[in-house]
Design a protein around this motif. Structure first.
Motif, short mmCIF file in Angstrom:
data_model
loop_
_atom_site.label_atom_id
_atom_site.label_comp_id
_atom_site.label_asym_id
_atom_site.label_seq_id
_atom_site.Cartn_x
_atom_site.Cartn_y
_atom_site.Cartn_z
N GLY A 239 20.05 83.21 -13.84
CA GLY A 239 19.31 82.59 -12.75
C GLY A 239 18.31 83.57 -12.21
N GLU A 240 17.15 83.06 -11.81
CA GLU A 240 16.17 83.91 -11.14
C GLU A 240 15.85 83.24 -9.83
OE1 GLU A 240 13.45 86.80 -13.79
OE2 GLU A 240 12.53 85.17 -12.68
N LEU A 241 15.65 84.07 -8.84
CA LEU A 241 15.48 83.54 -7.50
C LEU A 241 14.43 84.37 -6.80
CD1 LEU A 241 16.89 81.64 -5.45
CD2 LEU A 241 18.41 83.51 -4.92
N ASP A 242 13.44 83.68 -6.22
CA ASP A 242 12.40 84.41 -5.49
C ASP A 242 12.52 84.10 -4.00
OD1 ASP A 242 10.87 85.61 -7.67
OD2 ASP A 242 10.55 83.53 -8.28
N LEU A 243 12.51 85.15 -3.21
CA LEU A 243 12.50 84.95 -1.76
C LEU A 243 11.79 86.15 -1.14
CD1 LEU A 243 16.15 85.33 -0.39
CD2 LEU A 243 15.51 86.03 -2.64
N SER A 244 11.67 86.15 0.18
CA SER A 244 10.95 87.25 0.82
C SER A 244 11.94 88.33 1.25
CB SER A 244 10.17 86.75 2.03
OG SER A 244 11.07 86.40 3.07
N ASN A 245 11.40 89.52 1.44
CA ASN A 245 12.17 90.64 2.01
C ASN A 245 12.94 90.18 3.24
OD1 ASN A 245 12.09 93.70 1.51
ND2 ASN A 245 10.09 93.07 0.81
N ARG A 246 12.20 89.54 4.15
CA ARG A 246 12.78 89.14 5.43
C ARG A 246 13.96 88.18 5.24
NH1 ARG A 246 12.24 84.72 8.07
NH2 ARG A 246 10.49 84.03 6.79
N GLU A 247 13.79 87.21 4.34
CA GLU A 247 14.84 86.20 4.14
C GLU A 247 16.12 86.84 3.60
OE1 GLU A 247 12.37 82.11 3.17
OE2 GLU A 247 12.56 83.60 1.58
N LEU A 248 15.98 87.74 2.63
CA LEU A 248 17.17 88.36 2.06
C LEU A 248 17.81 89.33 3.06
CD1 LEU A 248 19.08 88.62 -0.31
CD2 LEU A 248 17.55 90.34 -1.31
N LYS A 249 16.97 90.09 3.75
CA LYS A 249 17.50 91.05 4.72
C LYS A 249 18.28 90.32 5.82
CE LYS A 249 16.26 95.03 7.58
NZ LYS A 249 16.83 96.13 6.78
N ASP A 250 17.74 89.18 6.25
CA ASP A 250 18.36 88.39 7.30
C ASP A 250 19.72 87.86 6.85
OD1 ASP A 250 18.34 86.96 9.83
OD2 ASP A 250 18.06 85.15 8.63
N LEU A 251 19.79 87.33 5.63
CA LEU A 251 21.07 86.82 5.11
C LEU A 251 22.12 87.93 5.06
CD1 LEU A 251 20.09 84.55 2.07
CD2 LEU A 251 21.14 83.81 4.20
N LEU A 252 21.71 89.11 4.59
CA LEU A 252 22.66 90.21 4.45
C LEU A 252 23.08 90.75 5.82
CD1 LEU A 252 21.09 92.22 1.46
CD2 LEU A 252 22.89 90.49 1.38
N SER A 253 22.12 90.90 6.73
CA SER A 253 22.47 91.54 8.01
C SER A 253 23.34 90.63 8.87
CB SER A 253 21.22 92.00 8.76
OG SER A 253 20.40 90.90 9.03
N ARG A 254 23.24 89.32 8.65
CA ARG A 254 24.07 88.41 9.45
C ARG A 254 25.49 88.26 8.89
NH1 ARG A 254 21.59 82.91 10.90
NH2 ARG A 254 20.58 82.95 8.89
N THR A 255 25.76 88.86 7.73
CA THR A 255 27.07 88.67 7.13
C THR A 255 27.78 89.95 6.72
OG1 THR A 255 25.90 88.31 5.04
CG2 THR A 255 26.64 86.35 6.21
N GLN A 256 27.02 91.00 6.39
CA GLN A 256 27.66 92.15 5.72
C GLN A 256 28.72 92.86 6.57
OE1 GLN A 256 26.49 95.79 6.08
NE2 GLN A 256 25.48 95.29 8.00
N PHE A 257 28.63 92.76 7.89
CA PHE A 257 29.62 93.44 8.75
C PHE A 257 31.04 92.90 8.55
CE2 PHE A 257 27.82 89.90 11.12
CZ PHE A 257 28.96 89.24 11.52
N ALA A 258 31.16 91.69 7.99
CA ALA A 258 32.49 91.09 7.82
C ALA A 258 33.12 91.40 6.46
CB ALA A 258 32.41 89.57 8.02
N MET A 259 32.43 92.18 5.62
CA MET A 259 33.03 92.57 4.34
C MET A 259 34.27 93.43 4.60
SD MET A 259 29.82 93.69 1.86
CE MET A 259 29.14 94.94 2.97
N ALA A 260 35.26 93.31 3.73
CA ALA A 260 36.43 94.17 3.84
C ALA A 260 36.08 95.59 3.38
CB ALA A 260 37.56 93.61 2.98
N GLN A 261 36.90 96.55 3.80
CA GLN A 261 36.75 97.91 3.32
C GLN A 261 38.04 98.31 2.64
OE1 GLN A 261 34.87 100.80 5.86
NE2 GLN A 261 34.44 99.25 7.39
#
Length: 245
Positions: A4-26
């Motif tokens: 699969g290939e997916l095109d999006l903007s810097n802002r869109e990907l950064k926003d998705l990651l920053s709104r979720t990454q804090f909940a990843m397990a360690q």
């Protein structure tokens, strides 16, 4: 060949990651929780992370170039590295997926990473749908009250007791030295009274991942998970499991 290939903007990907990454397990033995799920469908892209005590989900609803449904789990290190590389511009980013790796092209940089093997939990089952206690709150007001109360919470358990009454939220914490904090915040609420405990850090993380001025907090009972989302848009959802206090 890329699945699969997916095109999006810097802002869109950064926003998705920053709104979720804090909940990843360690360092969870369930290694698939130590990463972030990207769920790609032709009309939307979702990021989901959970450590088993809370869950964060963000989505981007629009048609994009991916032709088929795909789920991949990005390792924690890759997510953190991407957060560092991305900015809030409209510059294009291309994600290319194969069965076991992802390639991210950001301007003249290319990041290639292995994917985490394993099956991510059925996260949609965890999102509570039948909450009957719906609270509308001013985000910064509640955030400030929680932050003040958190100072006197037990450092190990970080517990905070929330008491809901008509148009009033009471926030209480206590630590082993018997020091107590109590805050009261005006909210919009007309349901039955409820007392429930949460990890205060999880609530603060969720409120920091919301951009709007107001948020909705949906609750059912003292032993059911709470759901938090932006009052204006439910494109991000944050689930927090209760704790016994």
């Amino acid at each position: 060949p890329a699945d699969g290939e997916l095109d999006l903007s810097n802002r869109e990907l950064k926003d998705l990651l920053s709104r979720t990454q804090f909940a990843m397990a360690q360092q969870d033995v369930r290694y698939y929780l130590n990463g972030l799920l990207l769920e790609i469908r032709p009309s939307r892209l979702r990021a989901v992370a959970t450590d088993g005590h809370r869950l964060a989900m963000a989505e981007l609803n629009r048609e994009h170039s991916a032709k088929k449904d795909t789920q991949v789990i990005l390792p924690r290190k890759t997510v953190i590295e991407l957060q560092r590389l991305l900015d809030s511009s409209e510059a294009p980013v291309t994600l290319s997926l194969t069965a076991n790796q992802i390639q991210v092209d950001v301007e003249d940089l290319r990041l290639t990473s292995k994917l985490i093997e394993g099956r991510f939990p059925d996260y949609e089952r965890v999102i509570p749908e039948d909450s009957d206690k719906i609270v509308k709150c001013a985000r910064l007001k509640v955030r400030a009250a929680l932050a003040r109360a958190a100072i006197l919470s037990n450092e190990k358990f970080r517990g905070v007791r929330l008491t809901l009454e008509a148009d009033m939220l009471r926030i209480q914490t206590q630590n082993p030295e018997q020091e107590e904090a109590e805050e009261e915040v005006e909210i919009e609420y007309a349901g039955a009274p409820l007392e429930i405990g949460f990890n205060v850090s999880y609530l603060l993380d969720a409120l920091d991942a919301i951009e709007g001025d107001e948020f909705i907090f949906k609750l059912r009972s003292s032993d059911a998970s709470g759901l938090i989302h932006d009052a204006a848009a439910a494109s991000g959802k944050f689930v927090v499991m209760p704790m016994r206090l």
